[in-house]
Design an enzyme around this catalytic site. Structure first.
Site, PDB file in Angstrom:
ATOM      1  N   GLY A   1      13.672  46.609 -34.985  1.00  0.00           N
ATOM      2  CA  GLY A   1      13.629  47.533 -36.121  1.00  0.00           C
ATOM      3  C   GLY A   1      14.633  47.870 -36.936  1.00  0.00           C
ATOM      4  O   GLY A   1      14.403  48.387 -38.112  1.00  0.00           O
TER       5      GLY A   1
ATOM      6  N   GLU B   1      19.803  52.946 -34.604  1.00  0.00           N
ATOM      7  CA  GLU B   1      18.292  52.997 -34.242  1.00  0.00           C
ATOM      8  C   GLU B   1      17.210  53.115 -35.535  1.00  0.00           C
ATOM      9  O   GLU B   1      17.795  53.966 -36.317  1.00  0.00           O
ATOM     10  CB  GLU B   1      18.106  53.886 -33.273  1.00  0.00           C
ATOM     11  CG  GLU B   1      16.601  54.036 -32.623  1.00  0.00           C
ATOM     12  CD  GLU B   1      16.017  52.605 -32.180  1.00  0.00           C
ATOM     13  OE1 GLU B   1      15.978  51.624 -32.748  1.00  0.00           O
ATOM     14  OE2 GLU B   1      15.117  52.848 -31.184  1.00  0.00           O
ATOM     15  N   ASP B   2      16.156  52.520 -35.687  1.00  0.00           N
ATOM     16  CA  ASP B   2      15.225  52.776 -36.639  1.00  0.00           C
ATOM     17  C   ASP B   2      14.601  54.261 -36.507  1.00  0.00           C
ATOM     18  O   ASP B   2      14.572  54.880 -37.563  1.00  0.00           O
ATOM     19  CB  ASP B   2      14.463  51.648 -36.872  1.00  0.00           C
ATOM     20  CG  ASP B   2      13.530  51.397 -35.719  1.00  0.00           C
ATOM     21  OD1 ASP B   2      13.773  51.736 -34.441  1.00  0.00           O
ATOM     22  OD2 ASP B   2      12.484  50.747 -35.742  1.00  0.00           O
TER      23      ASP B   2
ATOM     24  N   ASP C   1      11.252  58.581 -31.299  1.00  0.00           N
ATOM     25  CA  ASP C   1       9.981  59.050 -31.306  1.00  0.00           C
ATOM     26  C   ASP C   1       9.790  60.010 -30.078  1.00  0.00           C
ATOM     27  O   ASP C   1      10.419  61.044 -29.908  1.00  0.00           O
ATOM     28  CB  ASP C   1       8.919  57.977 -31.212  1.00  0.00           C
ATOM     29  CG  ASP C   1       7.607  58.594 -31.201  1.00  0.00           C
ATOM     30  OD1 ASP C   1       7.121  59.562 -31.476  1.00  0.00           O
ATOM     31  OD2 ASP C   1       6.694  57.608 -30.680  1.00  0.00           O
TER      32      ASP C   1
ATOM     33  N   PHE D   1       2.349  57.155 -37.919  1.00  0.00           N
ATOM     34  CA  PHE D   1       2.873  55.918 -37.471  1.00  0.00           C
ATOM     35  C   PHE D   1       3.425  55.230 -38.924  1.00  0.00           C
ATOM     36  O   PHE D   1       2.717  55.259 -40.136  1.00  0.00           O
ATOM     37  CB  PHE D   1       1.996  55.077 -37.049  1.00  0.00           C
ATOM     38  CG  PHE D   1       2.084  53.704 -36.627  1.00  0.00           C
ATOM     39  CD1 PHE D   1       3.207  53.422 -35.723  1.00  0.00           C
ATOM     40  CD2 PHE D   1       1.970  52.672 -37.546  1.00  0.00           C
ATOM     41  CE1 PHE D   1       3.435  52.302 -35.123  1.00  0.00           C
ATOM     42  CE2 PHE D   1       2.643  51.352 -37.077  1.00  0.00           C
ATOM     43  CZ  PHE D   1       3.367  51.218 -36.152  1.00  0.00           C
ATOM     44  N   VAL D   2       4.891  54.767 -38.735  1.00  0.00           N
ATOM     45  CA  VAL D   2       5.273  54.529 -40.087  1.00  0.00           C
ATOM     46  C   VAL D   2       5.947  53.071 -39.876  1.00  0.00           C
ATOM     47  O   VAL D   2       6.045  52.479 -38.966  1.00  0.00           O
ATOM     48  CB  VAL D   2       6.741  55.417 -40.562  1.00  0.00           C
ATOM     49  CG1 VAL D   2       5.926  56.782 -40.779  1.00  0.00           C
ATOM     50  CG2 VAL D   2       7.685  55.608 -39.451  1.00  0.00           C
TER      51      VAL D   2
ATOM     52  N   ASP E   1       7.791  47.506 -37.844  1.00  0.00           N
ATOM     53  CA  ASP E   1       6.606  46.664 -37.881  1.00  0.00           C
ATOM     54  C   ASP E   1       5.588  47.547 -38.211  1.00  0.00           C
ATOM     55  O   ASP E   1       5.434  48.771 -37.453  1.00  0.00           O
ATOM     56  CB  ASP E   1       6.631  46.123 -36.644  1.00  0.00           C
ATOM     57  CG  ASP E   1       6.498  46.787 -35.425  1.00  0.00           C
ATOM     58  OD1 ASP E   1       7.302  48.077 -35.209  1.00  0.00           O
ATOM     59  OD2 ASP E   1       5.770  46.276 -34.398  1.00  0.00           O
TER      60      ASP E   1
ATOM     61  N   ARG F   1       7.749  44.526 -42.046  1.00  0.00           N
ATOM     62  CA  ARG F   1       8.865  44.942 -41.748  1.00  0.00           C
ATOM     63  C   ARG F   1      10.052  44.688 -43.127  1.00  0.00           C
ATOM     64  O   ARG F   1      10.832  45.217 -43.492  1.00  0.00           O
ATOM     65  CB  ARG F   1       9.750  44.076 -40.760  1.00  0.00           C
ATOM     66  CG  ARG F   1       9.085  44.433 -39.151  1.00  0.00           C
ATOM     67  CD  ARG F   1       9.849  43.438 -38.543  1.00  0.00           C
ATOM     68  NE  ARG F   1       9.477  43.326 -36.964  1.00  0.00           N
ATOM     69  CZ  ARG F   1       9.650  44.475 -36.109  1.00  0.00           C
ATOM     70  NH1 ARG F   1      10.208  45.337 -36.292  1.00  0.00           N
ATOM     71  NH2 ARG F   1       8.904  44.430 -35.033  1.00  0.00           N
TER      72      ARG F   1
HETATM   73  P1  5GP Z   1      10.523  56.192 -28.275  1.00  0.00           P
HETATM   74  O1  5GP Z   1      11.052  55.506 -26.927  1.00  0.00           O
HETATM   75  O2  5GP Z   1      11.475  57.285 -28.900  1.00  0.00           O
HETATM   76  O3  5GP Z   1       9.042  56.753 -28.049  1.00  0.00           O
HETATM   77  O4  5GP Z   1      10.242  55.171 -29.283  1.00  0.00           O
HETATM   78  C1  5GP Z   1      11.135  54.583 -30.012  1.00  0.00           C
HETATM   79  C2  5GP Z   1      10.417  53.071 -30.386  1.00  0.00           C
HETATM   80  O5  5GP Z   1       9.045  53.238 -30.727  1.00  0.00           O
HETATM   81  C3  5GP Z   1      11.169  52.687 -31.675  1.00  0.00           C
HETATM   82  O6  5GP Z   1      12.294  52.054 -31.563  1.00  0.00           O
HETATM   83  C4  5GP Z   1       9.967  51.846 -32.336  1.00  0.00           C
HETATM   84  O7  5GP Z   1      10.367  50.663 -31.962  1.00  0.00           O
HETATM   85  C5  5GP Z   1       8.667  52.190 -31.946  1.00  0.00           C
HETATM   86  N1  5GP Z   1       8.032  53.297 -32.724  1.00  0.00           N
HETATM   87  C6  5GP Z   1       7.964  54.711 -32.813  1.00  0.00           C
HETATM   88  N2  5GP Z   1       7.258  55.484 -33.624  1.00  0.00           N
HETATM   89  C7  5GP Z   1       7.063  54.356 -34.515  1.00  0.00           C
HETATM   90  C8  5GP Z   1       6.569  54.378 -35.696  1.00  0.00           C
HETATM   91  O8  5GP Z   1       6.162  55.326 -36.139  1.00  0.00           O
HETATM   92  N3  5GP Z   1       6.599  53.205 -36.326  1.00  0.00           N
HETATM   93  C9  5GP Z   1       6.853  51.986 -35.696  1.00  0.00           C
HETATM   94  N4  5GP Z   1       6.859  50.674 -36.422  1.00  0.00           N
HETATM   95  N5  5GP Z   1       7.537  51.937 -34.529  1.00  0.00           N
HETATM   96  C10 5GP Z   1       7.441  53.034 -33.933  1.00  0.00           C
END
Ligand code: 5GP
Length: 178
Positions: A45, A100-101, A104, A153-154, A160, A167
């Site tokens: 991402g 990092e993108d 969450d 969800f973005v 993605d 993307r």
């Molecule tokens: P975390 O481990 O912080 O819960 O999630 C991080 C990963 O979940 C990110 O690197 C991404 O790949 C995915 N993710 C979390 N929220 C989103 C979202 O709103 N959109 C997308 N496309 N990926 C997300």
């Protein structure tokens, strides 16, 4: 189901992103002045954010990549992280900047930070484009964050979207609010 871009909402325009990335790049340039950090974008991402950020830095940097994915459904992480690509550079004594993108729950970034710290780095900092602060389960250190966003969800700008698509869209998009 046919995927069409028209049904989605633009949350952050590319112009807004570029202005924020400019500001972050300027702070990062100041922070690392006199050093040669290694930028480590987290695939997949972060590839667009990292490409824009790297070209706005007035610094000599190395670039290496990490890949991580979490098991789970399309929109929810399970917290079980799998490395899909490890760095090829020795990191001992180096200044590492993780790019990092989106953060969450924080579980993915927390896992990566712990892994990189264990390699004897001189410093570890993190730049993230999007921060879903309200969803945090695990405390993570974030040095630069582009935008705090709500629990939506973005996708786009590297992230993605439905069907693994979108993307390549220039803006950050969101699924319609429920
Ligand atoms: P975390 O481990 O912080 O819960 O999630 C991080 C990963 O979940 C990110 O690197 C991404 O790949 C995915 N993710 C979390 N929220 C989103 C979202 O709103 N959109 C997308 N496309 N990926 C997300």
């Amino acid at each position: 189901m046919e995927m069409t871009r028209d049904r989605y909402e633009t949350l952050i325009t590319n112009a807004e992103i570029q202005a924020r990335v400019d500001a972050i790049a300027s702070e990062i340039t100041t922070c690392y002045s006199g050093t040669v950090p290694i930028m480590m974008p987290l695939l997949r991402g972060a590839f667009v954010f990292a490409a824009d950020l790297a070209r706005k830095l007035d610094l000599d940097v190395e670039v290496d990549f990490l890949g991580a994915s979490s098991y789970g459904g399309a929109t929810e992480t399970s917290g079980e992280i799998r490395m899909t690509l490890d760095s090829s550079s020795p990191l001992s004594g180096r200044h590492v900047l993780i790019v990092e993108d989106i953060v969450d729950t924080g579980l993915t970034l927390g896992y990566i930070q712990k892994l990189i710290r264990s390699r004897g780095v001189a410093s570890l900092r993190t730049a993230v484009l999007l921060d879903k602060q309200c969803r945090r389960k695990s405390q993570v250190d974030i040095d630069w964050a582009g935008f705090t966003i709500p629990d939506r969800f973005v996708f786009g700008y590297g992230l993605d979207g439905p069907g693994g698509l979108f993307r390549n869209l220039p803006d950050i998009m969101a699924l319609p609010a429920e």
